[in-house]
Scaffold this active site. Sequence first.
Site, PDB file in Angstrom:
ATOM      1  N   ASN A  12      -6.452 -20.989  17.844  1.00 13.12           N
ATOM      2  CA  ASN A  12      -4.518 -20.232  17.489  1.00 13.12           C
ATOM      3  C   ASN A  12      -5.427 -19.040  17.743  1.00 13.12           C
ATOM      4  O   ASN A  12      -5.575 -18.648  16.362  1.00 13.12           O
ATOM      5  CB  ASN A  12      -4.001 -20.852  16.741  1.00 13.12           C
ATOM      6  CG  ASN A  12      -3.120 -19.923  16.813  1.00 13.12           C
ATOM      7  OD1 ASN A  12      -3.205 -19.261  16.902  1.00 13.12           O
ATOM      8  ND2 ASN A  12      -2.657 -20.957  15.590  1.00 13.12           N
ATOM      9  N   TRP A  13      -5.502 -18.167  18.598  1.00 10.96           N
ATOM     10  CA  TRP A  13      -5.241 -16.518  18.418  1.00 10.96           C
ATOM     11  C   TRP A  13      -4.890 -15.827  17.128  1.00 10.96           C
ATOM     12  O   TRP A  13      -5.352 -14.335  17.006  1.00 10.96           O
ATOM     13  CB  TRP A  13      -5.992 -16.155  19.736  1.00 10.96           C
ATOM     14  CG  TRP A  13      -6.733 -16.953  20.587  1.00 10.96           C
ATOM     15  CD1 TRP A  13      -7.575 -17.655  20.194  1.00 10.96           C
ATOM     16  CD2 TRP A  13      -7.718 -16.280  21.946  1.00 10.96           C
ATOM     17  NE1 TRP A  13      -8.547 -17.791  21.183  1.00 10.96           N
ATOM     18  CE2 TRP A  13      -8.766 -16.924  22.192  1.00 10.96           C
ATOM     19  CE3 TRP A  13      -7.231 -14.868  22.668  1.00 10.96           C
ATOM     20  CZ2 TRP A  13      -9.109 -16.728  23.275  1.00 10.96           C
ATOM     21  CZ3 TRP A  13      -8.136 -14.462  24.003  1.00 10.96           C
ATOM     22  CH2 TRP A  13      -8.985 -15.801  24.304  1.00 10.96           C
ATOM     23  N   LYS A  14      -3.715 -16.288  17.412  1.00  8.57           N
ATOM     24  CA  LYS A  14      -2.624 -15.804  16.564  1.00  8.57           C
ATOM     25  C   LYS A  14      -2.353 -14.073  17.100  1.00  8.57           C
ATOM     26  O   LYS A  14      -2.753 -13.758  18.087  1.00  8.57           O
ATOM     27  CB  LYS A  14      -2.831 -15.875  14.747  1.00  8.57           C
ATOM     28  CG  LYS A  14      -3.200 -17.110  14.628  1.00  8.57           C
ATOM     29  CD  LYS A  14      -3.751 -17.647  12.580  1.00  8.57           C
ATOM     30  CE  LYS A  14      -3.356 -18.418  13.020  1.00  8.57           C
ATOM     31  NZ  LYS A  14      -3.397 -18.848  11.052  1.00  8.57           N
ATOM     32  N   HIS A  99       4.477 -23.489  13.389  1.00  6.53           N
ATOM     33  CA  HIS A  99       3.607 -23.638  13.067  1.00  6.53           C
ATOM     34  C   HIS A  99       3.849 -22.469  11.567  1.00  6.53           C
ATOM     35  O   HIS A  99       5.149 -21.993  11.826  1.00  6.53           O
ATOM     36  CB  HIS A  99       2.554 -22.304  13.678  1.00  6.53           C
ATOM     37  CG  HIS A  99       0.877 -22.141  12.407  1.00  6.53           C
ATOM     38  ND1 HIS A  99       1.495 -21.175  11.327  1.00  6.53           N
ATOM     39  CD2 HIS A  99       0.186 -22.475  12.747  1.00  6.53           C
ATOM     40  CE1 HIS A  99      -0.022 -20.779  11.155  1.00  6.53           C
ATOM     41  NE2 HIS A  99      -0.615 -22.099  12.255  1.00  6.53           N
ATOM     42  N   GLU A 101       2.879 -20.441   9.758  1.00  4.98           N
ATOM     43  CA  GLU A 101       3.689 -19.069   9.791  1.00  4.98           C
ATOM     44  C   GLU A 101       4.956 -18.551  10.439  1.00  4.98           C
ATOM     45  O   GLU A 101       5.503 -17.600  10.578  1.00  4.98           O
ATOM     46  CB  GLU A 101       2.476 -18.063  10.011  1.00  4.98           C
ATOM     47  CG  GLU A 101       1.061 -18.006   9.376  1.00  4.98           C
ATOM     48  CD  GLU A 101      -0.267 -18.475  10.591  1.00  4.98           C
ATOM     49  OE1 GLU A 101      -0.290 -18.098  11.441  1.00  4.98           O
ATOM     50  OE2 GLU A 101      -1.546 -18.300   9.429  1.00  4.98           O
ATOM     51  N   GLY A 175      -6.577 -20.652   7.281  1.00  5.58           N
ATOM     52  CA  GLY A 175      -6.718 -19.262   6.780  1.00  5.58           C
ATOM     53  C   GLY A 175      -7.575 -18.790   5.446  1.00  5.58           C
ATOM     54  O   GLY A 175      -7.536 -17.744   5.076  1.00  5.58           O
ATOM     55  N   SER A 213      -9.065 -23.796   8.468  1.00 11.82           N
ATOM     56  CA  SER A 213      -9.970 -23.429   7.792  1.00 11.82           C
ATOM     57  C   SER A 213     -11.512 -24.294   8.122  1.00 11.82           C
ATOM     58  O   SER A 213     -12.844 -24.760   7.923  1.00 11.82           O
ATOM     59  CB  SER A 213     -10.177 -23.479   6.444  1.00 11.82           C
ATOM     60  OG  SER A 213      -9.006 -22.220   5.738  1.00 11.82           O
ATOM     61  N   GLY A 234      -8.463 -21.299  13.980  1.00 13.96           N
ATOM     62  CA  GLY A 234      -7.361 -20.719  14.103  1.00 13.96           C
ATOM     63  C   GLY A 234      -9.002 -19.344  13.945  1.00 13.96           C
ATOM     64  O   GLY A 234      -8.770 -19.094  14.999  1.00 13.96           O
ATOM     65  N   GLY A 235      -8.868 -19.045  12.295  1.00  9.60           N
ATOM     66  CA  GLY A 235      -9.948 -17.585  12.385  1.00  9.60           C
ATOM     67  C   GLY A 235     -11.303 -18.374  13.684  1.00  9.60           C
ATOM     68  O   GLY A 235     -10.971 -17.211  14.082  1.00  9.60           O
TER      69      GLY A 235
HETATM   70  P1  PGA Z   1      -7.320 -21.597  10.370  1.00  9.74           P
HETATM   71  O1  PGA Z   1      -5.742 -21.267  10.502  1.00  9.74           O
HETATM   72  O2  PGA Z   1      -8.233 -21.926  11.033  1.00  9.74           O
HETATM   73  O3  PGA Z   1      -7.366 -19.659  10.693  1.00  9.74           O
HETATM   74  O4  PGA Z   1      -6.863 -21.963   9.131  1.00  9.74           O
HETATM   75  C1  PGA Z   1      -5.265 -22.762  11.675  1.00  9.74           C
HETATM   76  C2  PGA Z   1      -4.622 -22.185  12.120  1.00  9.74           C
HETATM   77  O5  PGA Z   1      -3.549 -21.973  11.431  1.00  9.74           O
HETATM   78  O6  PGA Z   1      -3.661 -23.021  13.017  1.00  9.74           O
END
Ligand code: PGA
Length: 251
Positions: A12-14, A99, A101, A175, A213, A234-235
């Site tokens: 997930n590149w956001k 998600h 977010e 995150g 994470s 994500g990250g």
């Molecule tokens: P993260 O994000 O790996 O940066 O914690 C995961 C996500 O929000 O899908």
Amino acid sequence: MTAGRRPLIAGNWKMNGLRDEGIALAEGLKERAEGLSLACDLLVCPPATLIREVVQTLAGSVIVVGAQDCHAVRGGAHTGDISARMLRDAGCAYVILGHSERRNGHFEKDADVRAKAAAAHAAGLNAIICIGESEGERDQGDTLRVVISQLSGSLPEGAEAGNTVIAYEPVWAIGTGRTPTAEDVAEVHARIREGLGERLPDSQAVRLLYGGSVNPGNARELLNVENVDGALVGGASLEADDFWAIVESRL
Ligand code: PGA
């Protein structure tokens, strides 16, 4: 992970990546996947502006492309929104929905997620439905109740293993570098599997991802937990080496 379900590792590149960066990242992943016969499915979800470029870059590769959200209706006067059909038309195979977010930053409720998932299915997209408790809910011992309530509220009619993936993402782990223990993940995923059993005919075949994470250092442990059928990253999906190290922990 239980036999029979093919794992899915999704990035997930956001809201990250300009054109050159997105193409370079997709190229890096394509090169790494070249010629391998992978034991898992691979997905990247770039920002909407890069979907076409990444689809083109990944043409001929096993890595598929998804989006990070969609609107619930087919089209019309919805300034700034993108429909599931448009995403399908742009080359997406999946869409991430609900998600945290989006739930927190855009006030999306379970009913919104359910309507979006129905639209995704109607457009021929796989919906990755995200659920997960906040830190406060966890501290109150409310994790299982919250997760099952989100699951029930967010699953549309017609959801099945062929069109739906569930991602358990504890909000406090996203995150932050913090993760639940393998035992905690096992407990929540077992409960989600049970919850799916009450709602879907083919619940045993539905893939349950863990997200929050995930990194090259913890992927092997988290991805080997029972009922964890992959990861939503994500990250660590923004660097080809890191994402690939996570993929390799499942190969
Ligand atoms: P993260 O994000 O790996 O940066 O914690 C995961 C996500 O929000 O899908």
